[in-house]
Design an enzyme around this catalytic site. Structure first.
Site, short mmCIF file in Angstrom:
data_model
loop_
_atom_site.label_atom_id
_atom_site.label_comp_id
_atom_site.label_asym_id
_atom_site.label_seq_id
_atom_site.Cartn_x
_atom_site.Cartn_y
_atom_site.Cartn_z
N LYS A 195 21.14 26.90 64.95
CA LYS A 195 22.47 27.75 64.56
C LYS A 195 22.81 27.52 63.27
O LYS A 195 22.67 26.48 62.60
CB LYS A 195 23.54 27.37 65.56
CG LYS A 195 24.68 28.77 65.38
CD LYS A 195 25.70 28.21 66.48
CE LYS A 195 27.14 29.25 66.16
NZ LYS A 195 27.99 28.99 67.23
N SER A 225 30.29 33.28 68.68
CA SER A 225 29.59 33.09 67.31
C SER A 225 28.20 32.87 67.50
O SER A 225 27.39 32.80 66.52
CB SER A 225 30.32 32.10 66.51
OG SER A 225 29.95 30.70 67.17
N SER A 272 31.79 30.85 72.38
CA SER A 272 30.74 31.37 71.70
C SER A 272 29.16 31.13 72.09
O SER A 272 28.31 31.58 71.51
CB SER A 272 30.65 30.57 70.19
OG SER A 272 31.98 30.87 69.47
#
Length: 486
Positions: A76, A151, A175
């Site tokens: 990520k 996210s 997220s």
């Protein structure tokens, strides 16, 4: 013949272990596919040279027993890797390069994984959707007019497009679960402290933990085991929560069995945000819950109801405006650790700027009161949920959001809209409980809608067992594979 990108992570691992596929073949196939297929903007950086070096090393290894030996993944964009871009989707850090590698990346490397690049995230991970001034918007695959969630939206969009078999994410308020449900995938947020490399221990608020996004419950369990660090030479943090001793302790084993009869409660009586937001539950979210209830009852599980404890009272901690005030102050407390000078804050996007600037007014006493309130609320939630093996809620209150739905020019309004979309996820972070997002429903327009199963502390195995049973009945994995095909 099944294409490489259609294979699940465990299927790939078996083929790699048997030397019927090479890690180089897998990496080359997916690197080519990323270049050709990534219309959703899942990746923000690809390092083919590093990926192929790692793949060749995996193929040359005599010992192939590492938990994710040869399997591709991506970091990520908030997870640092030495020598890679480290802007965290922020114009303030544009051009920055990481000097050190984050423990999450290190543990997946140690587990034998082959990193292909970096997946998109919003600035500092503050949003429940994935868009930044640096990288633009990451969209729901097949629906360029809709957000992919966030996210960890890049991670979810990568898995949904067949660019990765699974992907690590991080979750501080939903997220992992939000983009997983939005993209028709499985997302597991573990218990606080379960992941040694990033489990919420030792950080302000204790909200953020690493976790897994995958097409199937089994693959999510496999990646979570890898994140826990079930590999030689990896020493868990001394504060890491240890799972109950059952069989080999493997979450993968629990998911593969998918056995048991459980008591599951449907959450009723509103959300923790009701005192500050007009929460509306879309009929499609209700349909997802209803479909799950029907499947659970068909399997013989007991289904009941439970309500959250009062979220608006002071809980014996005067000066805290209930759940919204406590969670927001803990969120701001984490943001206050970002060392951006005041005269450079104009480089931030409105959401990040609003969170960081309002953290200036957060006193030590205010942060302590928020933590005390959260601790008491956690105690009450655990007491309410104790009779149940799992608690069921919608994963999102609304269907996937249009690109123009969030008021991105107004940070406070943006945050409010995120609450409207996902009012059931953040209290799971505040209480430290594990939760599993499952894509159980499709709207008439073909949009994924998911549910969230919340478990007892350390009981990810129970959630995975229930999830695996539902997966046998609801063909979400095949839906994702079918969408990948020409």
């Amino acid at each position: 013949m099944t294409a490489i990108h259609e294979l699940g992570a465990l299927e790939l691992w078996r083929l790699l272990h048997a030397r019927e596929l090479s890690a180089v073949q897998v990496a080359e196939h997916l690197l080519e596919r990323i270049e050709r297929v990534d219309d959703a903007h899942a990746f923000v950086h690809v390092d083919a040279e590093l990926a192929l070096d790692r793949a060749r090393a995996a193929d040359a290894a005599d010992d192939r027993t590492a938990i994710i030996h040869g399997l591709p993944f991506a970091d990520k964009d908030l997870t640092a890797r030495a020598g890679q871009p480290a802007a965290m989707a922020s114009r303030w850090l544009e051009g920055a390069v990481a000097e050190q590698t984050h423990p999450v990346a290190r543990v997946l490397d140690a587990g034998g994984g082959v990193v292909l690049g970096r997946t998109a995230a919003p600035e500092f991970g503050f949003a429940g959707y994935t868009r930044s001034a640096v990288h633009g918007a990451t969209t729901l695959p097949g629906h360029p007019e809709l957000h992919a969630g966030g996210s960890s939206g890049g991670a979810a969009a990568a898995v949904a497009q067949g660019l990765l078999p699974f992907a690590p994410g991080s979750d501080g308020g939903g997220s992992i679960r939000i983009p997983a449900a939005t993209c028709g995938l499985v997302g597991l947020k573990p218990t606080r402290g379960r992941i040694p490399a990033q489990g919420g221990v030792g950080v302000v608020g204790g909200l953020v933990t690493a976790g897994a996004i995958a097409r199937s419950v089994i693959d999510a369990a496999l990646l979570t085991d890898a994140l826990i660090g079930r590999v030689n030479g990896v020493t868990p943090h001394p504060l890491t929560l240890r799972s109950p001793e059952r069989d080999d302790g493997s979450l993968l084993a629990a998911a593969m069995r998918g056995q048991g009869r459980f008591r599951v409660a449907v959450l009723t009586g509103g959300t923790p945000w009701d005192s500050v937001a007009d929460i509306r539950i879309d009929p499609e979210a209700t349909a997802a819950v209803d479909a799950t209830i029907a499947a659970l009852e068909a399997f013989g599980h007991e289904v009941g109801e439970v309500a959250l404890p009062e979220a608006a009272g002071d809980l014996g901690v005067p000066g805290v405006a209930g759940y919204p005030g406590a969670f927001t102050d803990l969120w701001r407390g984490g943001a206050a650790t970002i060392p951006i000078p005041r005269d450079e804050r104009h480089l931030l996007e409105p959401l990040a700027r609003w969170i960081i600037e309002t953290s200036d007014d957060l006193t030590a006493a205010g942060l302590a009161r928020a933590q005390l309130w959260a601790t008491e609320y956690e105690r009450r939630v655990l007491a309410a949920f104790r009779p149940w093996d799992a608690v069921l809620t919608p994963a999102t209150a609304l269907t996937p959001r249009p690109l123009d739905w969030y008021p991105v020019d107004d940070g406070e309004a943006d945050f409010h809209h995120q609450v409207l979309h996902t009012p059931h996820t953040s209290f799971v972070n505040l209480t430290g409980l594990p939760a599993l997002a499952l894509p159980v429903h499709r709207t008439d327009a073909g949009l994924p809608m998911g549910v969230q199963l919340i478990g007892r502390p350390g009981e990810e195995a129970t959630l995975l067992a229930i999830g695996r049973q539902l997966e046998r009945r609801i063909p979400w994995t095949q839906r994702v594979v079918d969408r990948m095909r020409p």
